[in-house]
Design a protein around this motif. Sequence first.
Motif, PDB file in Angstrom:
ATOM      1  N   ALA A   1      -5.166   6.100  33.485  1.00 57.87           N
ATOM      2  CA  ALA A   1      -6.025   6.626  34.556  1.00 57.87           C
ATOM      3  C   ALA A   1      -7.343   7.131  33.989  1.00 57.87           C
ATOM      4  CB  ALA A   1      -5.307   7.736  35.322  1.00 57.87           C
ATOM      5  N   ARG A   2      -7.272   7.835  32.864  1.00 53.17           N
ATOM      6  CA  ARG A   2      -8.502   8.335  32.231  1.00 53.17           C
ATOM      7  C   ARG A   2      -9.386   7.181  31.791  1.00 53.17           C
ATOM      8  NH1 ARG A   2      -6.736  12.707  27.895  1.00 53.17           N
ATOM      9  NH2 ARG A   2      -8.661  11.954  26.995  1.00 53.17           N
ATOM     10  N   ALA A   3      -8.765   6.120  31.303  1.00 53.08           N
ATOM     11  CA  ALA A   3      -9.537   4.985  30.795  1.00 53.08           C
ATOM     12  C   ALA A   3     -10.246   4.215  31.909  1.00 53.08           C
ATOM     13  CB  ALA A   3      -8.619   4.049  30.007  1.00 53.08           C
ATOM     14  N   VAL A   4      -9.680   4.183  33.090  1.00 54.65           N
ATOM     15  CA  VAL A   4     -10.270   3.379  34.163  1.00 54.65           C
ATOM     16  C   VAL A   4     -11.094   4.195  35.160  1.00 54.65           C
ATOM     17  CG1 VAL A   4      -8.481   1.596  33.988  1.00 54.65           C
ATOM     18  CG2 VAL A   4      -8.194   3.463  35.628  1.00 54.65           C
ATOM     19  N   LEU A   5     -11.206   5.491  34.941  1.00 51.52           N
ATOM     20  CA  LEU A   5     -12.071   6.281  35.823  1.00 51.52           C
ATOM     21  C   LEU A   5     -13.504   5.778  35.703  1.00 51.52           C
ATOM     22  CD1 LEU A   5     -10.928  10.001  35.381  1.00 51.52           C
ATOM     23  CD2 LEU A   5     -10.917   8.657  37.475  1.00 51.52           C
ATOM     24  N   PRO A   6     -14.172   5.566  36.829  1.00 53.24           N
ATOM     25  CA  PRO A   6     -15.572   5.121  36.745  1.00 53.24           C
ATOM     26  C   PRO A   6     -16.455   6.230  36.178  1.00 53.24           C
ATOM     27  CG  PRO A   6     -14.867   5.379  39.044  1.00 53.24           C
ATOM     28  CD  PRO A   6     -13.684   5.671  38.183  1.00 53.24           C
ATOM     29  N   ALA A   7     -17.598   5.828  35.667  1.00 50.58           N
ATOM     30  CA  ALA A   7     -18.559   6.799  35.143  1.00 50.58           C
ATOM     31  C   ALA A   7     -18.986   7.727  36.275  1.00 50.58           C
ATOM     32  CB  ALA A   7     -19.767   6.077  34.563  1.00 50.58           C
ATOM     33  N   ALA A   8     -19.153   8.976  35.937  1.00 50.55           N
ATOM     34  CA  ALA A   8     -19.469   9.984  36.961  1.00 50.55           C
ATOM     35  C   ALA A   8     -20.960  10.096  37.233  1.00 50.55           C
ATOM     36  CB  ALA A   8     -18.910  11.346  36.535  1.00 50.55           C
ATOM     37  N   ASP A   9     -21.773   9.208  36.686  1.00 53.66           N
ATOM     38  CA  ASP A   9     -23.208   9.351  36.926  1.00 53.66           C
ATOM     39  C   ASP A   9     -23.621   8.825  38.302  1.00 53.66           C
ATOM     40  OD1 ASP A   9     -23.158   6.587  36.597  1.00 53.66           O
ATOM     41  OD2 ASP A   9     -24.218   6.614  34.684  1.00 53.66           O
ATOM     42  N   GLY A  10     -22.888   7.880  38.864  1.00 52.98           N
ATOM     43  CA  GLY A  10     -23.163   7.395  40.208  1.00 52.98           C
ATOM     44  C   GLY A  10     -24.406   6.539  40.322  1.00 52.98           C
TER      45      GLY A  10
ATOM     46  N   VAL B   1     -20.434  12.080  42.444  1.00 50.07           N
ATOM     47  CA  VAL B   1     -20.368  12.627  41.090  1.00 50.07           C
ATOM     48  C   VAL B   1     -19.439  13.835  41.062  1.00 50.07           C
ATOM     49  CG1 VAL B   1     -21.713  13.829  39.297  1.00 50.07           C
ATOM     50  CG2 VAL B   1     -22.612  11.737  40.352  1.00 50.07           C
ATOM     51  N   TYR B   2     -19.571  14.715  42.041  1.00 50.88           N
ATOM     52  CA  TYR B   2     -18.709  15.903  42.107  1.00 50.88           C
ATOM     53  C   TYR B   2     -17.239  15.502  42.221  1.00 50.88           C
ATOM     54  CZ  TYR B   2     -16.555  20.183  43.809  1.00 50.88           C
ATOM     55  OH  TYR B   2     -15.723  21.266  43.970  1.00 50.88           O
ATOM     56  N   ALA B   3     -16.950  14.542  43.102  1.00 49.36           N
ATOM     57  CA  ALA B   3     -15.566  14.110  43.300  1.00 49.36           C
ATOM     58  C   ALA B   3     -14.993  13.502  42.020  1.00 49.36           C
ATOM     59  CB  ALA B   3     -15.476  13.116  44.456  1.00 49.36           C
ATOM     60  N   LEU B   4     -15.777  12.691  41.332  1.00 46.49           N
ATOM     61  CA  LEU B   4     -15.294  12.105  40.082  1.00 46.49           C
ATOM     62  C   LEU B   4     -15.101  13.160  38.997  1.00 46.49           C
ATOM     63  CD1 LEU B   4     -17.169   8.700  39.803  1.00 46.49           C
ATOM     64  CD2 LEU B   4     -14.731   9.096  40.115  1.00 46.49           C
ATOM     65  N   GLN B   5     -15.978  14.151  38.956  1.00 48.84           N
ATOM     66  CA  GLN B   5     -15.806  15.242  37.989  1.00 48.84           C
ATOM     67  C   GLN B   5     -14.527  16.018  38.282  1.00 48.84           C
ATOM     68  OE1 GLN B   5     -19.568  17.210  38.541  1.00 48.84           O
ATOM     69  NE2 GLN B   5     -20.512  16.164  36.809  1.00 48.84           N
TER      70      GLN B   5
ATOM     71  N   SER C   1     -11.262  16.236  35.874  1.00 50.19           N
ATOM     72  CA  SER C   1     -10.700  17.537  35.480  1.00 50.19           C
ATOM     73  C   SER C   1      -9.220  17.615  35.803  1.00 50.19           C
ATOM     74  CB  SER C   1     -11.439  18.676  36.184  1.00 50.19           C
ATOM     75  OG  SER C   1     -12.759  18.755  35.730  1.00 50.19           O
ATOM     76  N   GLN C   2      -8.834  17.104  36.956  1.00 47.38           N
ATOM     77  CA  GLN C   2      -7.421  17.133  37.344  1.00 47.38           C
ATOM     78  C   GLN C   2      -6.576  16.233  36.448  1.00 47.38           C
ATOM     79  OE1 GLN C   2      -7.455  16.191  41.520  1.00 47.38           O
ATOM     80  NE2 GLN C   2      -7.977  18.280  42.110  1.00 47.38           N
ATOM     81  N   VAL C   3      -7.097  15.071  36.116  1.00 45.04           N
ATOM     82  CA  VAL C   3      -6.364  14.169  35.220  1.00 45.04           C
ATOM     83  C   VAL C   3      -6.236  14.809  33.843  1.00 45.04           C
ATOM     84  CG1 VAL C   3      -6.438  11.922  34.044  1.00 45.04           C
ATOM     85  CG2 VAL C   3      -6.933  12.069  36.494  1.00 45.04           C
ATOM     86  N   GLN C   4      -7.304  15.434  33.365  1.00 45.67           N
ATOM     87  CA  GLN C   4      -7.248  16.104  32.058  1.00 45.67           C
ATOM     88  C   GLN C   4      -6.239  17.246  32.083  1.00 45.67           C
ATOM     89  OE1 GLN C   4      -8.561  15.219  29.100  1.00 45.67           O
ATOM     90  NE2 GLN C   4      -7.282  16.880  28.331  1.00 45.67           N
ATOM     91  N   ALA C   5      -6.229  18.026  33.146  1.00 47.66           N
ATOM     92  CA  ALA C   5      -5.259  19.121  33.261  1.00 47.66           C
ATOM     93  C   ALA C   5      -3.834  18.576  33.283  1.00 47.66           C
ATOM     94  CB  ALA C   5      -5.533  19.945  34.518  1.00 47.66           C
ATOM     95  N   ALA C   6      -3.621  17.484  34.002  1.00 53.87           N
ATOM     96  CA  ALA C   6      -2.291  16.870  34.040  1.00 53.87           C
ATOM     97  C   ALA C   6      -1.889  16.402  32.645  1.00 53.87           C
ATOM     98  CB  ALA C   6      -2.270  15.710  35.030  1.00 53.87           C
ATOM     99  N   CYS C   7      -2.827  15.796  31.917  1.00 52.62           N
ATOM    100  CA  CYS C   7      -2.545  15.366  30.535  1.00 52.62           C
ATOM    101  C   CYS C   7      -2.128  16.553  29.678  1.00 52.62           C
ATOM    102  CB  CYS C   7      -3.767  14.691  29.924  1.00 52.62           C
ATOM    103  SG  CYS C   7      -4.140  13.056  30.587  1.00 52.62           S
TER     104      CYS C   7
END
Length: 92
Positions: free
Chosen positions: A32-41, A54-58, A62-68
């Motif tokens: 999931a972390r690898a396929v997240l699109p770039a947050a620059d939009g 950008v906010y939603a992707l950030q 953050s949620q994926v990182q916390a889950a990891c």
Amino acid sequence: MDIGAVSGSGVDLVLRQQLLALDRVAGRLTHARAVLPAADGRGVWSGDARRMYVYALQQLSSQVQAACTHVDEASRDTRHALASLVGGSHGG
């Protein structure tokens, strides 16, 4: 209940199953972390839509990182429990 009885009760098997399940979840989170699109939009959205994208992707990142982090901690604790169980059964 002594450690040998705990080991004989199948707790070690359950911990090993839990560890396998956690490893599968960790793999899915890594993907999931690898396929997240770039947050620059850039090129996708503009103005307020871009800021929200950008906010939603950030937030998702953050949620994926916390889950990891939580899965890594659970795996570490499970490994520790297994080591304690196995070490305790040999230590008497």
